[in-house]
Design a protein around this motif. Structure first.
Motif, PDB file in Angstrom:
ATOM      1  N   PRO A  56       0.848  -0.934   0.442  1.00  0.00           N
ATOM      2  CA  PRO A  56      -0.347   0.389   0.062  1.00  0.00           C
ATOM      3  C   PRO A  56       0.820   1.143   0.114  1.00  0.00           C
ATOM      4  CG  PRO A  56       0.153  -1.040   2.197  1.00  0.00           C
ATOM      5  CD  PRO A  56       1.056  -1.983   1.543  1.00  0.00           C
ATOM      6  N   HIS A  57       0.291   2.207  -0.290  1.00  0.00           N
ATOM      7  CA  HIS A  57       0.798   3.675  -0.563  1.00  0.00           C
ATOM      8  C   HIS A  57       0.623   4.096   0.692  1.00  0.00           C
ATOM      9  CE1 HIS A  57       1.997   3.967  -4.902  1.00  0.00           C
ATOM     10  NE2 HIS A  57       1.188   2.967  -4.534  1.00  0.00           N
ATOM     11  N   ARG A  58       0.923   5.295   1.026  1.00  0.00           N
ATOM     12  CA  ARG A  58       1.031   5.852   2.644  1.00  0.00           C
ATOM     13  C   ARG A  58       0.146   6.869   2.761  1.00  0.00           C
ATOM     14  NH1 ARG A  58       5.513  10.305   4.292  1.00  0.00           N
ATOM     15  NH2 ARG A  58       5.411  11.175   2.566  1.00  0.00           N
ATOM     16  N   GLN A  59      -0.841   6.781   3.476  1.00  0.00           N
ATOM     17  CA  GLN A  59      -1.628   7.525   3.145  1.00  0.00           C
ATOM     18  C   GLN A  59      -2.042   8.948   3.338  1.00  0.00           C
ATOM     19  OE1 GLN A  59      -4.855   6.677   2.185  1.00  0.00           O
ATOM     20  NE2 GLN A  59      -4.011   4.482   1.360  1.00  0.00           N
ATOM     21  N   VAL A  60      -2.563  10.087   2.734  1.00  0.00           N
ATOM     22  CA  VAL A  60      -1.799  11.519   2.832  1.00  0.00           C
ATOM     23  C   VAL A  60      -2.632  12.031   4.639  1.00  0.00           C
ATOM     24  CG1 VAL A  60      -2.430  13.776   2.225  1.00  0.00           C
ATOM     25  CG2 VAL A  60      -2.742  12.023   0.073  1.00  0.00           C
ATOM     26  N   GLU A  61      -3.424  11.219   4.495  1.00  0.00           N
ATOM     27  CA  GLU A  61      -3.920  12.089   6.086  1.00  0.00           C
ATOM     28  C   GLU A  61      -3.119  11.136   7.547  1.00  0.00           C
ATOM     29  OE1 GLU A  61      -6.088  10.745   3.923  1.00  0.00           O
ATOM     30  OE2 GLU A  61      -6.954   8.421   4.851  1.00  0.00           O
ATOM     31  N   GLU A  62      -1.967  10.823   7.177  1.00  0.00           N
ATOM     32  CA  GLU A  62      -0.947   9.862   7.955  1.00  0.00           C
ATOM     33  C   GLU A  62      -0.027   9.874   7.817  1.00  0.00           C
ATOM     34  OE1 GLU A  62      -1.104   5.710   7.125  1.00  0.00           O
ATOM     35  OE2 GLU A  62      -3.260   5.395   7.564  1.00  0.00           O
ATOM     36  N   ALA A  63       0.410  11.171   6.212  1.00  0.00           N
ATOM     37  CA  ALA A  63       1.905  11.886   6.603  1.00  0.00           C
ATOM     38  C   ALA A  63       2.098  12.722   7.884  1.00  0.00           C
ATOM     39  CB  ALA A  63       1.864  11.826   5.202  1.00  0.00           C
TER      40      ALA A  63
END
Length: 94
Positions: free
Chosen positions: A68-75
């Motif tokens: 999976p790609h890193r989620q923007v809200e988790e970055a």
């Protein structure tokens, strides 16, 4: 394996690599790579001969692309987390 890498021309990369190389290839430590193999995120190794295991480079690439790609809200905000506070960068108050 290093001898084999020295024998191959640069235009012919190996199709099978050892554990340390496989871990480095996908950008993780060997211990993390072992965990990923164990939980199925990375493929099982192949056995070209008794007692010798190697990972198929193409299988590693395919498995890596399924991660999976890193989620923007988790970055995290990398600018704020990595750089020290600089008063000249602050916006003026109105």
């Amino acid at each position: 394996m290093s001898r084999a890498l020295n024998v191959l021309p640069p235009s012919l990369p190996p199709v099978g690599i050892n554990r340390e190389q496989a871990a480095t290839f996908i950008g993780v430590s060997p211990t993390t790579f072992d965990e990923m193999v164990q939980d199925g995120r990375m493929p099982q190794p192949r056995m070209p001969s008794k007692g010798r295991i190697v990972w198929d480079v193409e299988e590693l690439v395919l498995a890596f692309r399924k991660l999976p790609h890193r989620q923007v809200e988790e970055a995290p905000n990398l600018d704020e987390d990595l750089l020290p506070d600089n008063p000249w960068d602050r916006k003026p108050r109105k």
